[in-house]
Each structure stands twice: as C-alpha cells, then as structure tokens.
Design a protein around this motif. Structure first.
Motif, PDB file in Angstrom:
ATOM      1  N   ALA A   1     -48.273  64.234 -58.712  1.00 40.10           N
ATOM      2  CA  ALA A   1     -49.753  63.539 -59.022  1.00 40.10           C
ATOM      3  C   ALA A   1     -49.642  62.584 -59.005  1.00 40.10           C
ATOM      4  O   ALA A   1     -49.337  61.710 -60.002  1.00 40.10           O
ATOM      5  N   TYR A   2     -50.756  62.641 -58.552  1.00 40.59           N
ATOM      6  CA  TYR A   2     -51.124  60.770 -58.948  1.00 40.59           C
ATOM      7  C   TYR A   2     -52.611  61.252 -59.628  1.00 40.59           C
ATOM      8  O   TYR A   2     -53.512  61.496 -60.009  1.00 40.59           O
ATOM      9  N   LEU A   3     -52.501  60.484 -61.368  1.00 38.03           N
ATOM     10  CA  LEU A   3     -53.896  60.825 -62.342  1.00 38.03           C
ATOM     11  C   LEU A   3     -54.448  59.801 -62.720  1.00 38.03           C
ATOM     12  O   LEU A   3     -53.759  58.400 -62.417  1.00 38.03           O
TER      13      LEU A   3
ATOM     14  N   ASN B   1     -55.948  56.363 -53.387  1.00 35.87           N
ATOM     15  CA  ASN B   1     -54.881  54.916 -53.233  1.00 35.87           C
ATOM     16  C   ASN B   1     -54.015  54.334 -53.818  1.00 35.87           C
ATOM     17  O   ASN B   1     -53.120  53.938 -53.849  1.00 35.87           O
ATOM     18  N   LEU B   2     -53.749  54.848 -55.150  1.00 37.25           N
ATOM     19  CA  LEU B   2     -51.734  55.489 -55.871  1.00 37.25           C
ATOM     20  C   LEU B   2     -51.618  55.870 -54.845  1.00 37.25           C
ATOM     21  O   LEU B   2     -50.098  55.275 -54.959  1.00 37.25           O
TER      22      LEU B   2
ATOM     23  N   LEU C   1     -47.105  41.273 -57.427  1.00 39.78           N
ATOM     24  CA  LEU C   1     -48.046  41.675 -57.179  1.00 39.78           C
ATOM     25  C   LEU C   1     -49.325  41.859 -58.573  1.00 39.78           C
ATOM     26  O   LEU C   1     -49.225  42.372 -59.752  1.00 39.78           O
ATOM     27  N   ARG C   2     -50.052  40.810 -58.534  1.00 38.48           N
ATOM     28  CA  ARG C   2     -50.310  40.352 -60.136  1.00 38.48           C
ATOM     29  C   ARG C   2     -52.291  41.449 -60.278  1.00 38.48           C
ATOM     30  O   ARG C   2     -52.552  41.357 -59.046  1.00 38.48           O
ATOM     31  N   GLY C   3     -52.450  41.136 -61.072  1.00 36.74           N
ATOM     32  CA  GLY C   3     -54.532  41.458 -61.164  1.00 36.74           C
ATOM     33  C   GLY C   3     -54.557  43.379 -60.958  1.00 36.74           C
ATOM     34  O   GLY C   3     -53.222  43.845 -61.356  1.00 36.74           O
ATOM     35  N   GLY C   4     -55.771  43.871 -61.262  1.00 34.80           N
ATOM     36  CA  GLY C   4     -55.453  45.055 -61.601  1.00 34.80           C
ATOM     37  C   GLY C   4     -55.018  46.389 -60.395  1.00 34.80           C
ATOM     38  O   GLY C   4     -55.248  45.342 -59.054  1.00 34.80           O
ATOM     39  N   LEU C   5     -55.683  47.737 -60.304  1.00 29.42           N
ATOM     40  CA  LEU C   5     -55.840  48.219 -58.608  1.00 29.42           C
ATOM     41  C   LEU C   5     -56.667  47.554 -57.803  1.00 29.42           C
ATOM     42  O   LEU C   5     -56.028  47.293 -56.670  1.00 29.42           O
ATOM     43  N   LYS C   6     -57.997  47.188 -57.842  1.00 28.55           N
ATOM     44  CA  LYS C   6     -58.187  46.588 -56.975  1.00 28.55           C
ATOM     45  C   LYS C   6     -57.569  45.291 -55.990  1.00 28.55           C
ATOM     46  O   LYS C   6     -57.834  45.391 -55.353  1.00 28.55           O
ATOM     47  N   GLY C   7     -57.608  44.695 -56.933  1.00 29.41           N
ATOM     48  CA  GLY C   7     -56.794  43.604 -56.626  1.00 29.41           C
ATOM     49  C   GLY C   7     -55.411  42.899 -55.564  1.00 29.41           C
ATOM     50  O   GLY C   7     -55.281  42.949 -54.880  1.00 29.41           O
TER      51      GLY C   7
ATOM     52  N   ILE D   1     -45.457  62.278 -62.406  1.00 32.75           N
ATOM     53  CA  ILE D   1     -47.000  61.287 -62.559  1.00 32.75           C
ATOM     54  C   ILE D   1     -47.086  60.599 -62.174  1.00 32.75           C
ATOM     55  O   ILE D   1     -46.301  59.535 -63.044  1.00 32.75           O
ATOM     56  N   VAL D   2     -47.684  60.016 -61.790  1.00 34.96           N
ATOM     57  CA  VAL D   2     -47.790  58.313 -60.998  1.00 34.96           C
ATOM     58  C   VAL D   2     -49.319  57.796 -61.227  1.00 34.96           C
ATOM     59  O   VAL D   2     -50.538  58.252 -61.488  1.00 34.96           O
ATOM     60  N   THR D   3     -49.474  57.123 -62.127  1.00 34.73           N
ATOM     61  CA  THR D   3     -50.334  55.899 -62.917  1.00 34.73           C
ATOM     62  C   THR D   3     -50.710  54.705 -62.173  1.00 34.73           C
ATOM     63  O   THR D   3     -49.548  54.234 -61.859  1.00 34.73           O
ATOM     64  N   PHE D   4     -51.479  53.890 -62.981  1.00 39.84           N
ATOM     65  CA  PHE D   4     -51.369  52.444 -62.416  1.00 39.84           C
ATOM     66  C   PHE D   4     -51.831  52.112 -64.072  1.00 39.84           C
ATOM     67  O   PHE D   4     -53.295  52.454 -64.017  1.00 39.84           O
ATOM     68  N   ASN D   5     -50.856  51.026 -64.738  1.00 46.60           N
ATOM     69  CA  ASN D   5     -51.144  51.215 -66.043  1.00 46.60           C
ATOM     70  C   ASN D   5     -51.110  52.422 -67.460  1.00 46.60           C
ATOM     71  O   ASN D   5     -51.831  52.680 -68.397  1.00 46.60           O
ATOM     72  N   GLY D   6     -51.010  53.727 -66.433  1.00 47.86           N
ATOM     73  CA  GLY D   6     -50.675  54.559 -67.734  1.00 47.86           C
ATOM     74  C   GLY D   6     -50.360  54.833 -68.638  1.00 47.86           C
ATOM     75  O   GLY D   6     -50.207  55.648 -70.068  1.00 47.86           O
ATOM     76  N   SER D   7     -48.820  54.282 -68.583  1.00 49.60           N
ATOM     77  CA  SER D   7     -48.408  54.457 -70.194  1.00 49.60           C
ATOM     78  C   SER D   7     -48.860  52.877 -71.350  1.00 49.60           C
ATOM     79  O   SER D   7     -48.853  54.057 -72.274  1.00 49.60           O
ATOM     80  N   SER D   8     -50.376  52.398 -70.653  1.00 48.22           N
ATOM     81  CA  SER D   8     -51.223  52.050 -71.655  1.00 48.22           C
ATOM     82  C   SER D   8     -52.161  52.678 -71.993  1.00 48.22           C
ATOM     83  O   SER D   8     -52.846  52.459 -72.551  1.00 48.22           O
TER      84      SER D   8
END
Length: 168
Positions: free
Chosen positions: A3-5, A143-144, A89-95, A50-57
């Motif tokens: 699941a992408y959250l 997009n995740l 790959l730097r920047g946020g998800l959109k970058g 579960i898959v996230t982008f910066n979800g750990s923090s």
C-alpha cells in the motif's frame, strides 16, 4: 501486497486526508470525520508493506500520534525518500518526479497548498478546493507506486486506477 500511503494535514497539523493506493483496489482516501484507526486498518487489510516518501519522519509518526495506530509495528515499511537520497535524487517527491519524468494531474501544487485547500473547504464549503486536494493526494499515492517501479525497474501501475473517497 503493498500500500502506498500519504497524508495531508491542516494548518494546525491535524490529519485532513489519508490517501492509500493499492494495486488491487485503487486509491482509497479517508477524509476528515472518516479518519479513524478502524477505517485505516480496514483500508490496509491484506497489506504486508506500506510505502511512503518521508513517512518515517512525518506520515507514520503523525498517524501514530493522532490515531494511536502504530503502522510501523503492524506492517513492514519502505521509505522511498531514503532510497532516492542514496541514488542521488534530491528534493521532495515533486522534485524527484520531475527528474524522472513522472507526471501528475495536480501540477503546480505542493504540500504547502494542502492546508490552504482544506481551509477553503472547511470554512467556506468550497468543494472545488476539496476535489483539488483529493486529486493532489491521489497523485501523491499513485506516483509513489510509479516511483517505486522506476527505482526497482518494476512494471508501472495502470494510469487510471479505481478511486474511492470515504467521508463519514
């Protein structure tokens, strides 16, 4: 099963939307009064990771604090932010999406827009703002899966998966 959250929050930090994308069910969005630990666990039924982008923090600690739902204890977790950093790959998800050529319907919006859109909906009943926020969140979770496919050279998910919003 994965699941992408991704969550969106209000100006005060309260969760306004929890978006979940699953290959088998499409996008599920829990909104405002539909956000409970039980509805969240129901949406994640049968999931192992579960898959996230910066979800750990951000996402998982916020969910734990507000819903008393410890997703880190209940599921494996993959945070794509850290994998992107390791690959330069730097920047946020959109970058990262821009660098990889991943497109979105909500182009031009960022996480800073989410509280503003929620406030317009909550204060003025602006359903256009709510639809925009939900489209933005949907782009994030779908997009995740696309980003993970790029990172792992997996097949890319379908372009128009199912979409379900839960507002109770």
């Amino acid at each position: 099963m994965r699941a992408y959250l991704d969550i969106e929050t209000t100006y005060s930090g309260t969760i306004s939307v929890i978006g979940i994308y699953r290959h088998d069910r499409g996008t599920i969005q829990l909104v405002s009064s539909g956000i409970y630990d039980i509805t969240l666990y129901n949406a994640l039924e049968g999931i192992s990771t579960i898959v996230t982008f910066n979800g750990s923090s951000f996402d998982l600690p916020t969910i734990k604090r507000q819903l008393n739902a410890d997703l880190k204890a209940a599921f494996d977790h993959r945070d794509l932010l850290h994998e992107c950093r390791r690959r330069g790959l730097r920047g946020g998800l959109k970058g990262v999406e821009d660098r990889l050529g991943i497109t979105r319907a909500s182009t031009g919006l960022s996480g800073r827009d989410a509280p503003r859109l929620w406030a317009r909906y909550e204060q003025y009943g602006d359903y256009t703002a709510l639809r925009t926020l939900l489209t933005y969140n949907r782009d994030d979770v779908v997009n995740l899966a696309v980003l993970e496919a790029h990172l792992d050279a997996l097949p890319t998910p379908t372009a128009n998966p199912a979409w379900k919003v839960i507002i109770e």
